[in-house]
Write an enzyme that holds these catalytic residues in place. Sequence first.
Site, PDB file in Angstrom:
ATOM      1  N   ARG A   1       0.860  -1.180   0.000  1.00  0.00           N
ATOM      2  CA  ARG A   1       0.000   0.000   0.000  1.00  0.00           C
ATOM      3  C   ARG A   1       0.896   1.230   0.000  1.00  0.00           C
ATOM      4  O   ARG A   1       1.947   1.253   0.646  1.00  0.00           O
ATOM      5  CB  ARG A   1      -0.924   0.029   1.232  1.00  0.00           C
ATOM      6  CG  ARG A   1      -1.945  -1.085   1.261  1.00  0.00           C
ATOM      7  CD  ARG A   1      -3.032  -0.832   0.205  1.00  0.00           C
ATOM      8  NE  ARG A   1      -4.075  -1.828   0.247  1.00  0.00           N
ATOM      9  CZ  ARG A   1      -4.220  -2.795  -0.661  1.00  0.00           C
ATOM     10  NH1 ARG A   1      -3.353  -2.912  -1.643  1.00  0.00           N
ATOM     11  NH2 ARG A   1      -5.226  -3.633  -0.575  1.00  0.00           N
TER      12      ARG A   1
ATOM     13  N   GLU B   1      -3.169   7.626  -4.477  1.00  0.00           N
ATOM     14  CA  GLU B   1      -3.360   6.766  -5.638  1.00  0.00           C
ATOM     15  C   GLU B   1      -4.706   7.110  -6.243  1.00  0.00           C
ATOM     16  O   GLU B   1      -5.700   7.103  -5.531  1.00  0.00           O
ATOM     17  CB  GLU B   1      -3.325   5.311  -5.199  1.00  0.00           C
ATOM     18  CG  GLU B   1      -3.077   4.362  -6.341  1.00  0.00           C
ATOM     19  CD  GLU B   1      -2.797   2.957  -5.838  1.00  0.00           C
ATOM     20  OE1 GLU B   1      -3.733   2.151  -5.847  1.00  0.00           O
ATOM     21  OE2 GLU B   1      -1.664   2.696  -5.434  1.00  0.00           O
TER      22      GLU B   1
ATOM     23  N   HIS C   1      -0.816  -0.342  -9.936  1.00  0.00           N
ATOM     24  CA  HIS C   1      -1.400  -1.120  -8.833  1.00  0.00           C
ATOM     25  C   HIS C   1      -2.051  -2.407  -9.359  1.00  0.00           C
ATOM     26  O   HIS C   1      -3.218  -2.691  -9.106  1.00  0.00           O
ATOM     27  CB  HIS C   1      -2.417  -0.290  -8.049  1.00  0.00           C
ATOM     28  CG  HIS C   1      -2.759  -0.903  -6.717  1.00  0.00           C
ATOM     29  ND1 HIS C   1      -3.322  -0.175  -5.710  1.00  0.00           N
ATOM     30  CD2 HIS C   1      -2.610  -2.160  -6.224  1.00  0.00           C
ATOM     31  CE1 HIS C   1      -3.531  -0.953  -4.655  1.00  0.00           C
ATOM     32  NE2 HIS C   1      -3.090  -2.167  -4.953  1.00  0.00           N
TER      33      HIS C   1
END
Length: 181
Positions: free
Chosen positions: A92, A123, A142
Amino acid sequence: MEVIAYTASPRTTPESKRDMGYIVPGTGDVDGTIPLAWYSGVDKASLHNFLKQDIDVLLVAVPLTDQTRHSLGKEEFKILGKKNAFVINIARGSIIVQDDLIAALKKKEGGLRGAALDVTDPEPLNPESELWEMDNVAITPHNSGSGSSYVERSFQVLERNLTHLEQGQRLINVVNRKRGY
């Protein structure tokens, strides 16, 4: 490559090193024999002791919890910079203090060699972020957890858990709500 591991809980016995979750058949390290050494803890001193182990490449693959949020910042990058380490984050984005990462990546001496980031904070990454233009940084969207077999493997976990449930055995890949993962 020599692998060392860092976990929240100590792994001092062969049974504690064993992976009891789902592993794709024919892959993985079920018995936990690949790491030459296991380090553990949730405090800064334990983390720093681990980071001082001449790490060339640090792969970050931990859950985001209150304990891991911003756990890698200026101090940690200074330790890693002594070895000119490369950081890979597939966990993360908020685990890393991004401004501190950028500063460490810019240092010519005592900084990081580079970074591969599958996750960022925020993000999606701001289009004006310096990370986009850095030659020693690779950014992916991601998707490190995605793959052509993801759905099939999810059903294999479900199938195994249904069998375990039917046989009164412990389920695999269960979330521990107290730990947050």
